[in-house]
Design a protein around this motif. Structure first.
Motif, PDB file in Angstrom:
ATOM      1  N   MET A 104      71.661  62.121  53.659  1.00  0.00           N
ATOM      2  CA  MET A 104      70.887  60.958  54.124  1.00  0.00           C
ATOM      3  C   MET A 104      69.599  60.807  53.305  1.00  0.00           C
ATOM      4  N   GLY A 105      68.888  61.916  53.123  1.00  0.00           N
ATOM      5  CA  GLY A 105      67.571  61.899  52.473  1.00  0.00           C
ATOM      6  C   GLY A 105      67.696  61.663  50.974  1.00  0.00           C
ATOM      7  N   THR A 106      66.658  61.081  50.396  1.00  0.00           N
ATOM      8  CA  THR A 106      66.691  60.736  48.975  1.00  0.00           C
ATOM      9  C   THR A 106      65.659  61.539  48.184  1.00  0.00           C
ATOM     10  N   LEU A 107      65.826  61.469  46.867  1.00  0.00           N
ATOM     11  CA  LEU A 107      64.868  62.143  45.978  1.00  0.00           C
ATOM     12  C   LEU A 107      63.474  61.516  46.132  1.00  0.00           C
ATOM     13  N   GLY A 108      63.412  60.179  46.126  1.00  0.00           N
ATOM     14  CA  GLY A 108      62.118  59.496  46.239  1.00  0.00           C
ATOM     15  C   GLY A 108      61.428  59.813  47.555  1.00  0.00           C
ATOM     16  N   GLY A 109      62.195  59.804  48.638  1.00  0.00           N
ATOM     17  CA  GLY A 109      61.619  60.136  49.949  1.00  0.00           C
ATOM     18  C   GLY A 109      61.074  61.546  49.960  1.00  0.00           C
ATOM     19  N   ASN A 110      61.733  62.450  49.221  1.00  0.00           N
ATOM     20  CA  ASN A 110      61.241  63.820  49.170  1.00  0.00           C
ATOM     21  C   ASN A 110      59.904  63.894  48.449  1.00  0.00           C
ATOM     22  N   LEU A 111      59.773  63.207  47.328  1.00  0.00           N
ATOM     23  CA  LEU A 111      58.495  63.247  46.599  1.00  0.00           C
ATOM     24  C   LEU A 111      57.350  62.698  47.451  1.00  0.00           C
ATOM     25  N   LEU A 112      57.694  61.753  48.352  1.00  0.00           N
ATOM     26  CA  LEU A 112      56.641  61.060  49.107  1.00  0.00           C
ATOM     27  C   LEU A 112      56.579  61.515  50.565  1.00  0.00           C
ATOM     28  N   LEU A 113      57.217  62.641  50.839  1.00  0.00           N
ATOM     29  CA  LEU A 113      57.225  63.223  52.192  1.00  0.00           C
ATOM     30  C   LEU A 113      55.805  63.329  52.751  1.00  0.00           C
ATOM     31  N   ASP A 114      55.646  63.008  54.035  1.00  0.00           N
ATOM     32  CA  ASP A 114      54.337  63.134  54.693  1.00  0.00           C
ATOM     33  C   ASP A 114      53.902  64.607  54.696  1.00  0.00           C
ATOM     34  N   ALA A 130      57.058  60.062  36.808  1.00  0.00           N
ATOM     35  CA  ALA A 130      57.525  59.141  37.844  1.00  0.00           C
ATOM     36  C   ALA A 130      57.242  57.712  37.416  1.00  0.00           C
ATOM     37  N   LEU A 131      58.194  56.808  37.721  1.00  0.00           N
ATOM     38  CA  LEU A 131      58.004  55.397  37.392  1.00  0.00           C
ATOM     39  C   LEU A 131      57.711  54.629  38.684  1.00  0.00           C
ATOM     40  N   ARG A 162      54.261  51.326  35.947  1.00  0.00           N
ATOM     41  CA  ARG A 162      53.483  52.351  35.251  1.00  0.00           C
ATOM     42  C   ARG A 162      54.202  53.688  35.413  1.00  0.00           C
ATOM     43  N   GLU A 163      54.106  54.485  34.325  1.00  0.00           N
ATOM     44  CA  GLU A 163      54.737  55.813  34.344  1.00  0.00           C
ATOM     45  C   GLU A 163      53.630  56.849  34.413  1.00  0.00           C
ATOM     46  N   ILE A 164      53.708  57.756  35.366  1.00  0.00           N
ATOM     47  CA  ILE A 164      52.678  58.799  35.488  1.00  0.00           C
ATOM     48  C   ILE A 164      53.356  60.165  35.602  1.00  0.00           C
ATOM     49  N   ALA A 165      52.579  61.210  35.311  1.00  0.00           N
ATOM     50  CA  ALA A 165      53.114  62.560  35.526  1.00  0.00           C
ATOM     51  C   ALA A 165      53.283  62.759  37.030  1.00  0.00           C
ATOM     52  N   VAL A 166      54.357  63.415  37.441  1.00  0.00           N
ATOM     53  CA  VAL A 166      54.545  63.684  38.876  1.00  0.00           C
ATOM     54  C   VAL A 166      53.317  64.425  39.408  1.00  0.00           C
ATOM     55  N   GLU A 167      52.741  65.279  38.588  1.00  0.00           N
ATOM     56  CA  GLU A 167      51.534  66.017  38.997  1.00  0.00           C
ATOM     57  C   GLU A 167      50.417  65.066  39.451  1.00  0.00           C
ATOM     58  N   ASP A 168      50.316  63.909  38.798  1.00  0.00           N
ATOM     59  CA  ASP A 168      49.235  62.972  39.113  1.00  0.00           C
ATOM     60  C   ASP A 168      49.536  62.086  40.317  1.00  0.00           C
ATOM     61  N   LEU A 169      50.689  62.309  40.924  1.00  0.00           N
ATOM     62  CA  LEU A 169      51.051  61.521  42.101  1.00  0.00           C
ATOM     63  C   LEU A 169      50.339  62.036  43.358  1.00  0.00           C
ATOM     64  N   THR A 192      60.550  54.172  41.570  1.00  0.00           N
ATOM     65  CA  THR A 192      61.916  53.781  41.197  1.00  0.00           C
ATOM     66  C   THR A 192      62.689  54.903  40.508  1.00  0.00           C
ATOM     67  N   GLU A 193      61.970  55.733  39.733  1.00  0.00           N
ATOM     68  CA  GLU A 193      62.685  56.743  38.940  1.00  0.00           C
ATOM     69  C   GLU A 193      61.863  58.011  38.787  1.00  0.00           C
ATOM     70  N   VAL A 194      62.571  59.110  38.657  1.00  0.00           N
ATOM     71  CA  VAL A 194      61.950  60.373  38.240  1.00  0.00           C
ATOM     72  C   VAL A 194      62.558  60.701  36.875  1.00  0.00           C
ATOM     73  N   LEU A 195      61.688  60.964  35.895  1.00  0.00           N
ATOM     74  CA  LEU A 195      62.165  61.206  34.527  1.00  0.00           C
ATOM     75  C   LEU A 195      61.995  62.684  34.195  1.00  0.00           C
ATOM     76  N   LEU A 196      63.112  63.317  33.852  1.00  0.00           N
ATOM     77  CA  LEU A 196      63.078  64.755  33.546  1.00  0.00           C
ATOM     78  C   LEU A 196      62.932  64.946  32.039  1.00  0.00           C
ATOM     79  N   PRO A 197      62.099  65.891  31.592  1.00  0.00           N
ATOM     80  CA  PRO A 197      61.905  66.076  30.154  1.00  0.00           C
ATOM     81  C   PRO A 197      63.162  66.597  29.460  1.00  0.00           C
ATOM     82  N   LYS A 198      63.220  66.398  28.124  1.00  0.00           N
ATOM     83  CA  LYS A 198      64.363  66.909  27.361  1.00  0.00           C
ATOM     84  C   LYS A 198      64.539  68.396  27.654  1.00  0.00           C
ATOM     85  N   PRO A 199      65.762  68.836  27.844  1.00  0.00           N
ATOM     86  CA  PRO A 199      65.944  70.228  28.283  1.00  0.00           C
ATOM     87  C   PRO A 199      65.930  71.246  27.143  1.00  0.00           C
TER      88      PRO A 199
END
Ligand SMILES: Cc1cc2nc3c(=O)[nH]c(=O)nc-3n(C[C@H](O)[C@H](O)[C@H](O)COP(=O)(O)OP(=O)(O)OC[C@H]3O[C@@H](n4cnc5c(N)ncnc54)[C@H](O)[C@@H]3O)c2cc1C
Ligand code: SF4
Length: 324
Positions: free
Chosen positions: A110-120, A175-176, A184-191, A209-216
């Protein structure tokens, strides 16, 4: 039984439509993805939006793809989709593991990636029903004026508790954010902001809208989580670790704690101790000791806060040990 309050629900099909409805709703609006965090909060009257913008029909949000060698994960992807995505499992096993530690399989469906990043943010004095909170005259995070954890504190100290966040920050994910005024695209850290009430820097109308993972290439990441029950529980201490190497020498390291403050905590001193050295028992032990200093959990989640602080070194050692 706790019931949801009345609200108007919209089910847009595109990102543009979702952003427009949310923007028009102003302070009375909220996005909802899986609803596994928002709806329980609404039932407890911790959040009371009058307009809820559902994201589950926005197909653009549930795509995974590749851009400039980076894997892009739509914010609307289900946690179980991320957990089982072969590209995530092969190139980002630390993230796949962190997602697999979230809650239970039905909730990950049920839960999404975006909802997890923005969890209360979470706190023992807040994660209670309305009547319980009313009996203590509420607290500063909702309907009250005082912080029961630290009555002298000018700000809420509720805890960042999302499992994906420490490892995404350690990896250097981005994160986008999209709004009517563009993207705007920001580092997840800056969220994140170290304030239990105003805990994200994202504007309320902005859609993740998106989480962007760095080249592995040339790095590996891991995740360790402390919780009471292995089957399911929120983290009350967590560690995201990432290490970049040339040959056997560490060229860069990032260590991030979750579950100890309102924002994730970077362990700069411990990171520095690893650079220029081999990742072995000696360097890991030194970094683990240095990690304990910035870990200052409060007495507002499960377990004693002193014990959680004590566990920091052990969990950092384990997370780094996974990368040897
Ligand atoms: C019993 C239980 C156990 C849980 N255990 C864990 C756990 O162990 N670890 C953990 O991390 N979480 C846990 N959770 C919390 C939750 O299930 C997950 O964090 C989940 O990923 C939330 O995603 P969602 O899509 O359901 O979020 P929602 O409830 O839909 O949304 C959460 C917040 O994010 C906002 N939002 C969602 N998507 C977007 C978007 N794309 N753009 C802008 N804003 C958005 C919403 O407005 C809301 O404020 C648990 C929940 C329950 C009920
Ligand atoms: S940290 Fe304080 S203000 Fe924040 S939720 Fe807990 S009791 Fe309330």
């Amino acid at each position: 039984m706790m019931r949801l309050p009345r609200f108007r629900y919209y089910a847009p099909r595109t990102i543009a439509e979702a952003v427009a409805i949310r923007s028009d709703a102003g302070p009375d609006g909220a996005y909802v993805a899986g609803g596994t965090d928002l709806y329980p909060n609404m039932k407890r009257r911790q959040q009371t939006p009058k307009v809820v913008v559902g994201l589950s029909r926005v197909r653009e949000l549930a795509q995974a793809g590749e851009r400039d060698g980076r894997l892009t994960l739509g914010a609307g992807l289900l946690l179980s989709d991320v957990e089982h995505d072969p590209r995530v499992r092969a190139a980002y096993p630390g993230l796949a593991h962190a997602v697999s530690e979230i809650s239970t399989p039905p909730l990950r469906n049920m839960g999404t990636l975006g909802g997890n990043l923005l969890l209360d943010t979470r706190c023992n004095y807040y994660d209670q029903n309305y009547e319980w909170r009313q009996a203590i005259d509420f607290c500063m995070k909702k309907d009250g004026t005082i912080c029961w954890v630290a009555p002298g504190s000018p700000k809420c100290l509720a805890v960042q508790s999302a499992d994906t966040v420490p490892v995404l920050i350690a990896m250097g994910a981005r994160a986008l954010l999209v709004s009517r005024s563009g993207e705007r695209e920001i580092a997840v850290e800056d969220l994140y902001r170290n304030d239990g009430i105003d805990y994200v820097t994202k504007r309320p109308d902005e859609l993740l809208t998106e989480v962007l993972l760095p080249k592995p290439n040339g790095w590996r990441a891991s995740y360790r989580k402390l919780r009471r029950r292995g089957a399911f529980d929120f983290p009350v201490l967590s560690v995201g670790a990432a290490v970049w190497r040339e040959g056997e020498t560490v060229t860069k390291a990032r260590l991030v704690l979750g579950g100890v403050a309102s924002a994730p905590v970077r362990l700069a001193a411990a990171e520095t101790l690893l650079v220029g050295r081999k990742l072995d028992d000696e360097s890991i032990a030194e970094a683990a000791v240095a990690a304990a200093g910035p870990s200052r959990p409060m007495d507002n989640t499960d377990f004693s806060f002193l014990w959680r602080k004590e566990m920091t070194s052990k969990f950092v050692r384990a997370a780094l040990g996974d990368l040897v």
